[in-house]
Design a protein around this motif. Sequence first.
Motif, PDB file in Angstrom:
ATOM      1  N   ASP A 111      34.023   1.714  -3.413  1.00  0.00           N
ATOM      2  CA  ASP A 111      34.557   2.655  -4.395  1.00  0.00           C
ATOM      3  C   ASP A 111      33.770   3.962  -4.396  1.00  0.00           C
ATOM      4  OD1 ASP A 111      36.843   1.708  -5.511  1.00  0.00           O
ATOM      5  OD2 ASP A 111      35.854   0.585  -7.094  1.00  0.00           O
ATOM      6  N   ALA A 112      32.445   3.832  -4.366  1.00  0.00           N
ATOM      7  CA  ALA A 112      31.600   5.030  -4.396  1.00  0.00           C
ATOM      8  C   ALA A 112      31.846   5.890  -3.169  1.00  0.00           C
ATOM      9  CB  ALA A 112      30.131   4.628  -4.479  1.00  0.00           C
ATOM     10  N   GLY A 113      31.962   5.251  -1.989  1.00  0.00           N
ATOM     11  CA  GLY A 113      32.224   6.010  -0.776  1.00  0.00           C
ATOM     12  C   GLY A 113      33.563   6.709  -0.799  1.00  0.00           C
ATOM     13  N   THR A 114      34.584   6.015  -1.324  1.00  0.00           N
ATOM     14  CA  THR A 114      35.918   6.610  -1.388  1.00  0.00           C
ATOM     15  C   THR A 114      35.948   7.790  -2.344  1.00  0.00           C
ATOM     16  OG1 THR A 114      36.856   4.416  -0.958  1.00  0.00           O
ATOM     17  CG2 THR A 114      38.353   6.096  -1.793  1.00  0.00           C
ATOM     18  N   TRP A 115      35.318   7.644  -3.489  1.00  0.00           N
ATOM     19  CA  TRP A 115      35.234   8.761  -4.436  1.00  0.00           C
ATOM     20  C   TRP A 115      34.540   9.964  -3.799  1.00  0.00           C
ATOM     21  CZ3 TRP A 115      36.826  10.122  -9.288  1.00  0.00           C
ATOM     22  CH2 TRP A 115      37.482   9.156 -10.024  1.00  0.00           C
ATOM     23  N   LEU A 116      33.429   9.703  -3.111  1.00  0.00           N
ATOM     24  CA  LEU A 116      32.700  10.805  -2.495  1.00  0.00           C
ATOM     25  C   LEU A 116      33.548  11.500  -1.438  1.00  0.00           C
ATOM     26  CD1 LEU A 116      30.040  12.359  -2.312  1.00  0.00           C
ATOM     27  CD2 LEU A 116      29.266  10.685  -0.613  1.00  0.00           C
ATOM     28  N   CYS A 117      34.273  10.711  -0.646  1.00  0.00           N
ATOM     29  CA  CYS A 117      35.162  11.302   0.370  1.00  0.00           C
ATOM     30  C   CYS A 117      36.220  12.183  -0.283  1.00  0.00           C
ATOM     31  CB  CYS A 117      35.820  10.200   1.189  1.00  0.00           C
ATOM     32  SG  CYS A 117      34.713   9.382   2.358  1.00  0.00           S
ATOM     33  N   ASN A 167      32.911  -7.717  -4.233  1.00  0.00           N
ATOM     34  CA  ASN A 167      31.679  -6.930  -4.308  1.00  0.00           C
ATOM     35  C   ASN A 167      31.679  -5.801  -3.287  1.00  0.00           C
ATOM     36  OD1 ASN A 167      30.663  -8.539  -6.355  1.00  0.00           O
ATOM     37  ND2 ASN A 167      29.651  -9.944  -4.942  1.00  0.00           N
ATOM     38  N   LEU A 168      32.222  -6.061  -2.098  1.00  0.00           N
ATOM     39  CA  LEU A 168      32.298  -5.023  -1.077  1.00  0.00           C
ATOM     40  C   LEU A 168      33.200  -3.882  -1.533  1.00  0.00           C
ATOM     41  CD1 LEU A 168      32.601  -7.149   2.199  1.00  0.00           C
ATOM     42  CD2 LEU A 168      30.597  -5.961   1.322  1.00  0.00           C
ATOM     43  N   LEU A 169      34.304  -4.234  -2.190  1.00  0.00           N
ATOM     44  CA  LEU A 169      35.220  -3.203  -2.672  1.00  0.00           C
ATOM     45  C   LEU A 169      34.562  -2.333  -3.735  1.00  0.00           C
ATOM     46  CD1 LEU A 169      38.610  -5.143  -2.911  1.00  0.00           C
ATOM     47  CD2 LEU A 169      37.938  -3.443  -1.227  1.00  0.00           C
ATOM     48  N   SER A 170      33.755  -2.943  -4.587  1.00  0.00           N
ATOM     49  CA  SER A 170      33.089  -2.151  -5.616  1.00  0.00           C
ATOM     50  C   SER A 170      32.094  -1.181  -5.002  1.00  0.00           C
ATOM     51  CB  SER A 170      32.379  -3.076  -6.615  1.00  0.00           C
ATOM     52  OG  SER A 170      31.328  -3.787  -5.984  1.00  0.00           O
ATOM     53  N   VAL A 171      31.440  -1.589  -3.905  1.00  0.00           N
ATOM     54  CA  VAL A 171      30.520  -0.682  -3.205  1.00  0.00           C
ATOM     55  C   VAL A 171      31.305   0.428  -2.516  1.00  0.00           C
ATOM     56  CG1 VAL A 171      28.814  -0.501  -1.358  1.00  0.00           C
ATOM     57  CG2 VAL A 171      28.799  -2.480  -2.881  1.00  0.00           C
ATOM     58  N   ARG A 217      36.992  -8.525 -15.974  1.00  0.00           N
ATOM     59  CA  ARG A 217      35.609  -8.617 -15.526  1.00  0.00           C
ATOM     60  C   ARG A 217      35.380  -9.938 -14.804  1.00  0.00           C
ATOM     61  NH1 ARG A 217      36.068  -5.894 -20.102  1.00  0.00           N
ATOM     62  NH2 ARG A 217      36.421  -7.796 -21.279  1.00  0.00           N
ATOM     63  N   ARG A 218      35.023  -9.811 -13.547  1.00  0.00           N
ATOM     64  CA  ARG A 218      34.814 -10.974 -12.701  1.00  0.00           C
ATOM     65  C   ARG A 218      33.616 -10.692 -11.805  1.00  0.00           C
ATOM     66  NH1 ARG A 218      38.485 -10.558  -8.241  1.00  0.00           N
ATOM     67  NH2 ARG A 218      40.192 -10.777  -9.707  1.00  0.00           N
ATOM     68  N   VAL A 219      32.734 -11.668 -11.630  1.00  0.00           N
ATOM     69  CA  VAL A 219      31.588 -11.534 -10.733  1.00  0.00           C
ATOM     70  C   VAL A 219      31.772 -12.529  -9.602  1.00  0.00           C
ATOM     71  CG1 VAL A 219      29.097 -11.747 -10.497  1.00  0.00           C
ATOM     72  CG2 VAL A 219      30.063 -10.793 -12.594  1.00  0.00           C
ATOM     73  N   GLU A 220      31.716 -12.046  -8.360  1.00  0.00           N
ATOM     74  CA  GLU A 220      31.854 -12.922  -7.204  1.00  0.00           C
ATOM     75  C   GLU A 220      30.563 -12.905  -6.401  1.00  0.00           C
ATOM     76  OE1 GLU A 220      35.519 -12.502  -4.926  1.00  0.00           O
ATOM     77  OE2 GLU A 220      36.365 -11.376  -6.598  1.00  0.00           O
TER      78      GLU A 220
END
Length: 592
Positions: A275-281, A269-273, A404-407
């Motif tokens: 992702d948005a920061g990395t894309w923005l960077c 879940n942290l990695l999915s969050v 698709r996996r939910v943790e």
Amino acid sequence: MNAIHHTYWLLAGAAALVLAGIGSSLIARRFGAPLLLVFLVLGMLAGIDGPGGIHFEDYTATYRIGLFALAIILFDGGLRTRRESFRGVLAPTLLLATVGVVITAALTGLAARWLLDLGAVEALLLGAVVASTDAAAVFFLLRAGGLQLRSRVGATLEIESSANDPVAVLLTTLLAGYLAAPQALGPGAFALELIAQFGVGALAGVAAGFAIAFALRTLPLSGGLAALFLLAAALLVFGVTGTLHGSAFLAVYIAGVIVGNRNVPGLANLLSVLDAGTWLCQIVMFLVLGLLATPHTLGDALWPALGVAAFLMLVGRPLAVTACLAPFRYGKREVGFVAWVGLRGAVGIFLASIPMLMRLPHATLIFNVAFIVVLASLLVQGWTLGLAARLLDVALPRRDRAIRRVELDLPGSLERELVGYQVAPGASILGGAAAPGWAQLTMIVRGGAILMPETAGALAVGDYAYLLAPPGRVYRLDWLFAPPDEAREAEREMFGEFSFDAHVRLADVASFYDLPIRAKDAPLTLAEHFARKFEHTIEVGDRVRLGPVTLVARELSDDGVAKVGLKLERIGGALARRAWFAGGLAKLFARR
């Protein structure tokens, strides 16, 4: 009031550029264009020579934005790098990241001196600026493009691109410092500085990685705060290491690798969050670099710069890669692909801003040439990345959708988390495949109702299955629940390329793959070998290492292991040639 309206305009303009970049990237995907090139060109169009007409020449701000963005990108890349990736590639990647960068810089400097009529030190400075491959470009183009590479090739490229920045930064700063004050660079200073950069960077990265992982396991942080904690910790590691004169780039990557391979609750879940920061960077960094470019000044240096780019892609990088990988038995196709994917990106332009900040002679020329080299690399190498992978046979079948996996993190528990899957048609779990013993099925959601495993009966298509599992192992469940087209790659990651019946003798497998085994173990079957290694009950996924090969318990029977998977952790030389025949061998053993 003017200042307030100006601030509103800046915010609106920045957001519009980001939205335009995202929209353009969706169109660019249809043509296979590298997305980073889209953002770079969009920044140029918004700049002083484009329709946007924005006048931007703040190299200090560019430098700071670049540092911030690269810290986040490298940390995110480390979080996604599995520990197994380092097996068999650590020595060659370190050689590429050190000696390879120096060779590339020296060869490119020779070409630049002849093509641009620069002095020896200035030409070498230009070579150092464009010598390193760009981790941001490599991570972005490989992952955003969905390209799946063979493990050794992919690991070599990703680790090299993360580890070679310290040498390029060090070369650039030392040479720029020498041009500013020739007496500052004494004998042996480069070697000592290199040792200090790598030593301090590595130690800081290791210490910070364990500290961050411990904090995430101990502190009661919610998902949003945990992601913010990760970002702040990465920037803290980056800043402190740089202050201590260590390699901040290396430290933040190592810290990410350690955190990503520890049992951190809710890491997916942290990695999915993140992702948005990395894309923005990525977007902001390339937009700013595009704004900084002034195309009307590139004309005078265009043809010599294209000559430098061509030399770097066709001569400098291939010679350096060949020299560094020769002792490690890489195949010609592997060497060819690693040589071709010497992607230049934001780091090159970022380093080119250092001479501009120091107002060195020919700084503008160096910046313009570096910009053109990066542009050419993204156009030529970035656009042909997939084609080169297929032609050189280093690409694996593409998996278009992530499994698709939910943790869900469980408060109060550090050893287990709740992971959920939707049971897909044709999933292995429906065909009798069993979950490992360490994964406990806790509930099933069917038709809107929550059922306990004891009352739900067998799983059915469309069910949502929730299991308790250790955080570091949850990815090993993917192959059980995914549809067949998505499960193949996950199954290969779990069990390897080949499978054998467990009655095959260990001596037969060892002889074919030239594996080290004890004489007393040779007569044993694979099932008997597993039984001796594991005194407790054997579970699906249990592993036994034999040199460069890992045997994985794939199926169980009442008597023990019934089927064994075989993972080639390191493929090279004779082992690579034998792998071509392994499929036939597996069928032969299966008929015995």
